[in-house]
Motif scaffolding. Structure first.
Motif: not given
Length: 267
Positions: A158-164, A169-173, A177-178, A183-189
């Motif tokens: 969550t800290e990474m999202l708070e930093a963005a 950064a907007s929520e959609i960005r 972009q974050v 989430s590449k592993p779960i996107l691949a699945v």
């Protein structure tokens, strides 16, 4: 010695498992006369691709392939929507979040066959029967996909999202972009699951597609025996057309599969 024995057993099991696939490819490359001879030969004595060409020139498998690809692309749009829902359930606090998520999970307990008649009536009222949109729309999102993304995205710091957010950064960005790059592993699945579901879709397209021009590959393959006389090489060529793309997708994304299921909490 035990490790060698285990390796031999696993190799034997792999060979037995792969033999039907090998036989399918081998038969699809044989002339019709050779495919019917007895005893059968494991390798084609004369290699021919005429039956693959026949699928697209004399039959409608070119149209079936295009229809199937369109349905798969619709599925990938749904995958992004499921990722957004999973991100919302995993990282946002809002009223009714838990009951709503339980409702999403409850949809996984309802067999697809139970909802086919109501879904058909709804789409018929919307004038979407016998259309590719009508075929793809009911499978656009699913409870299992949302659950899978939610389980994985809950592990994102969550800290990474708070930093963005602090950087403006907007929520959609943040999502595109974050969150998605992490989430590449779960996107691949989910890519593999989405591709397989769309590529192998049979029962629903058969029900809702009233005209042959809207059939998918699996429906075309099932009707192959009704269109022409028994022709093993032609049937195996059509089956290969169904199987090989799935194997290619699996090989491309296989290194992410175990990692994706592990990090999402599935065994």
């Amino acid at each position: 010695m035990p490790r060698i024995l285990i390796g031999l057993v696993l190799a034997l099991g792999a060979a037995i498992t792969a033999f039907p696939f090998f036989w399918m490819i081998s038969t699809s490359l044989k002339p019709a006369s050779e495919s019917l001879q007895y005893p059968p030969t494991p390798f084609p004595q004369t290699v021919t691709f005429e039956y693959y060409v026949q699928l697209f020139t004399q039959l409608d498998f070119g149209r079936y392939t295009i229809n199937t690809v369109i349905i798969v692309l619709f599925g990938f749009v749904g995958m992004i929507l499921m990722a957004m829902a999973g991100y919302a359930f995993g990282k946002f606090q809002f009223r009714g979040r838990e009951p709503l998520f339980v409702l999403v999970l409850a949809t996984m307990m309802i067999p697809v066959q139970v909802t086919m008649i109501p879904t058909y009536l709804i789409l018929n009222g919307m004038k979407l029967t016998n259309t590719l949109i009508g075929i793809a729309l009911p499978t656009l999102v699913g409870g299992f996909g949302i659950f899978l993304f939610r389980q994985f995205m809950s592990t994102i710091p969550t800290e990474m999202l708070e930093a963005a957010r602090l950087d403006g950064a907007s929520e959609i960005r943040i999502f595109f972009q974050v969150v998605l790059p992490m989430s590449k592993p779960i996107l691949a699945v989910q890519t593999i699951l989405t591709f397989i579901a769309g590529w192998n879709s049979f029962l629903w397209p058969l029900i809702i597609a009233g005209e042959q021009k809207n059939y998918t590959l699996s429906v075309g393959l099932s009707l192959l025996n009704q269109q022409i006389a028994i022709n093993p090489p032609l049937q195996m060529a059509a089956a290969s057309l169904m199987v090989i793309p799935i194997l290619i997708i699996f090989v491309i994304f296989q290194r992410y599969i175990v990692q994706g299921f592990t990090l999402s909490g599935l065994k």
